[in-house]
Design an enzyme around this catalytic site. Structure first.
Site, PDB file in Angstrom:
ATOM      1  N   PRO A   1     -12.774  -0.325   2.660  1.00 20.83           N
ATOM      2  CA  PRO A   1     -13.151   0.482   1.489  1.00 20.83           C
ATOM      3  C   PRO A   1     -12.045   1.453   1.092  1.00 20.83           C
ATOM      4  CG  PRO A   1     -14.432   1.145   3.427  1.00 20.83           C
ATOM      5  CD  PRO A   1     -13.639  -0.069   3.809  1.00 20.83           C
TER       6      PRO A   1
ATOM      7  N   GLU B   1     -16.605   0.779  12.488  1.00 18.03           N
ATOM      8  CA  GLU B   1     -15.898   1.749  11.631  1.00 18.03           C
ATOM      9  C   GLU B   1     -14.579   1.189  11.132  1.00 18.03           C
ATOM     10  OE1 GLU B   1     -19.048   3.344  11.829  1.00 18.03           O
ATOM     11  OE2 GLU B   1     -17.569   4.525  10.675  1.00 18.03           O
TER      12      GLU B   1
ATOM     13  N   ARG C   1     -10.172 -20.356  -7.003  1.00 17.44           N
ATOM     14  CA  ARG C   1     -10.389 -20.977  -8.327  1.00 17.44           C
ATOM     15  C   ARG C   1      -9.141 -20.962  -9.185  1.00 17.44           C
ATOM     16  NH1 ARG C   1     -11.141 -17.480 -12.350  1.00 17.44           N
ATOM     17  NH2 ARG C   1     -12.498 -18.847 -13.604  1.00 17.44           N
TER      18      ARG C   1
ATOM     19  N   ASP D   1      -9.584 -16.238 -18.512  1.00 15.36           N
ATOM     20  CA  ASP D   1     -10.388 -15.286 -17.738  1.00 15.36           C
ATOM     21  C   ASP D   1     -10.279 -13.874 -18.299  1.00 15.36           C
ATOM     22  OD1 ASP D   1      -9.859 -16.549 -14.359  1.00 15.36           O
ATOM     23  OD2 ASP D   1     -11.343 -16.994 -15.899  1.00 15.36           O
TER      24      ASP D   1
HETATM   25  C1  JD8 Z   1     -14.290  -3.781   5.771  1.00 16.72           C
HETATM   26  C2  JD8 Z   1     -16.041  -2.149   8.523  1.00 16.72           C
HETATM   27  C3  JD8 Z   1     -17.829  -0.787   7.442  1.00 16.72           C
HETATM   28  C4  JD8 Z   1     -16.509   1.068   6.480  1.00 16.72           C
HETATM   29  C5  JD8 Z   1     -18.015   2.929   7.983  1.00 16.72           C
HETATM   30  C6  JD8 Z   1     -19.557   1.376   6.978  1.00 16.72           C
HETATM   31  C7  JD8 Z   1     -14.035  -3.883   1.270  1.00 16.72           C
HETATM   32  N1  JD8 Z   1     -15.357  -2.490  -1.019  1.00 16.72           N
HETATM   33  C8  JD8 Z   1     -15.721  -2.344   0.317  1.00 16.72           C
HETATM   34  N2  JD8 Z   1     -16.725  -1.578   0.760  1.00 16.72           N
HETATM   35  N3  JD8 Z   1     -16.805  -1.680   2.135  1.00 16.72           N
HETATM   36  C9  JD8 Z   1     -15.840  -2.510   2.548  1.00 16.72           C
HETATM   37  C10 JD8 Z   1     -15.595  -2.767   3.995  1.00 16.72           C
HETATM   38  C11 JD8 Z   1     -16.412  -2.081   4.937  1.00 16.72           C
HETATM   39  C12 JD8 Z   1     -16.127  -2.263   6.285  1.00 16.72           C
HETATM   40  C13 JD8 Z   1     -15.072  -3.110   6.702  1.00 16.72           C
HETATM   41  C14 JD8 Z   1     -14.557  -3.613   4.404  1.00 16.72           C
HETATM   42  C15 JD8 Z   1     -15.026  -3.042   8.123  1.00 16.72           C
HETATM   43  N4  JD8 Z   1     -16.690  -1.711   7.420  1.00 16.72           N
HETATM   44  C16 JD8 Z   1     -17.320   0.636   7.640  1.00 16.72           C
HETATM   45  C17 JD8 Z   1     -16.012   2.468   6.669  1.00 16.72           C
HETATM   46  C18 JD8 Z   1     -17.201   3.389   6.846  1.00 16.72           C
HETATM   47  N5  JD8 Z   1     -18.451   1.532   7.882  1.00 16.72           N
HETATM   48  C19 JD8 Z   1     -15.122  -2.974   1.404  1.00 16.72           C
HETATM   49  N6  JD8 Z   1     -13.179  -4.608   1.060  1.00 16.72           N
END
Ligand code: JD8
Length: 270
Positions: A97, A124, A166, A181
């Site tokens: 994220p 995490e 794609r 697109d």
């Molecule tokens: C990878 C672990 C969960 C995230 C604590 C919840 C992408 N757009 C996006 N939103 N969330 C992700 C994502 C979440 C992930 C992982 C991607 C690996 N988590 C963790 C940090 C807070 N938990 C994502 N691309």
């Protein structure tokens, strides 16, 4: 193109057996290999996580198991096929994220790569030294698919693999070329798709817009651009504001005036 995906939930990727990506795999356009991260653990509990240094909630994925997994997959290389010379090492994609926004432009960039390795985190996230270790000798991209929090990287990888897959030659049927697109470079750049209709001409009293039944391609193209502009101004004003004014014709400007929307740098905009 070769795609390796590493996850503690490889069953998440069953959707890659069907539809466009499934057919591309059958045809050999895509070589997708899905790996269980726990295969590189050595303890009876197949441990992949531990408590975070510095304290705090949750658990962090251990670097050692990721190091062994990625080294083993790279040792299986090089990736042949796709355009250009075989790649000795993959481009590593780590969904997070806190990554750079994944966009159509990045999808096009990655579609030109011969070998991608997707590292799916959970808990995490992955110990940051893993990205530093491999970032010293190959491309490592931390990418986010949007400003909301998922429980792991798997769903993000499904999104990216479809968006990239794609775009590969021969994957999309000839009905639709990725050139048209949304978000792709060109006239409709930054414009959202307009509404679409098919038979019957009247459904529950709802009629298809007359112009679409007219067969008048010029008027149809004009109507579609108007609808794309309306929807973009309504749903993605930041995209509409970023439209290059040079790409707007007199009719576009008249419509945007009617919508009381001015394209251009912030201070001039609405
Ligand atoms: C990878 C672990 C969960 C995230 C604590 C919840 C992408 N757009 C996006 N939103 N969330 C992700 C994502 C979440 C992930 C992982 C991607 C690996 N988590 C963790 C940090 C807070 N938990 C994502 N691309």
């Amino acid at each position: 193109m070769r795609l390796d995906i590493v996850s503690i939930f490889p069953e998440y990727f069953a959707p890659l057996d069907v539809s466009l990506i499934g057919k591309a795999r059958e045809r050999g356009t895509l070589d997708v290999r899905i790996h269980q991260l726990r295969d590189w653990t050595h303890d009876v509990h197949k441990t992949v996580d531990d408590t975070p240094y510095g304290g705090g909630p949750g658990m962090v994925m251990k670097p050692e198991v990721w190091g062994e997994a990625i080294d083993a997959i790279i040792a299986e290389g090089p990736a042949v096929g796709g355009v250009g010379a075989p790649a000795a090492t993959p481009r590593i994609i780590v969904p997070t994220p806190s990554g750079r926004p994944f966009t159509q432009e990045i999808a096009q960039e990655l579609a030109a790569e011969p070998w991608l390795l997707f590292a799916c985190g959970r808990y995490e996230g992955i110990d940051s030294r893993v990205m530093r270790e491999y970032g010293a000798r190959m491309r490592v991209d931390e990418l986010s698919i949007g400003d909301y929090v998922l429980a792991g990287g798997e769903v993000a990888v499904l999104v990216m693999v479809e968006a990239i897959g794609r775009l590969l030659p021969g994957v999309l049927g000839n009905v639709h070329s990725a050139v048209d697109d949304s978000f792709a470079p060109g006239a409709m750049r930054n414009l959202l798709e307009g509404p679409v209709y098919t038979k019957p001409p009247v459904w529950r009293g709802h009629e298809v817009p007359e112009v679409l039944l007219s067969g008048h391609h010029g008027k149809i193209a004009r109507w579609r651009r108007d609808e794309a502009l309306r929807r973009t101004v309504a749903n993605r004003p930041e995209l509409a504001a970023a439209i290059d004014p040079e790409t707007l014709d007199k009719h576009d400007r008249k419509l945007l005036d009617e919508l009381a929307f001015r394209v251009g740098p912030e201070d001039m905009a609405n």
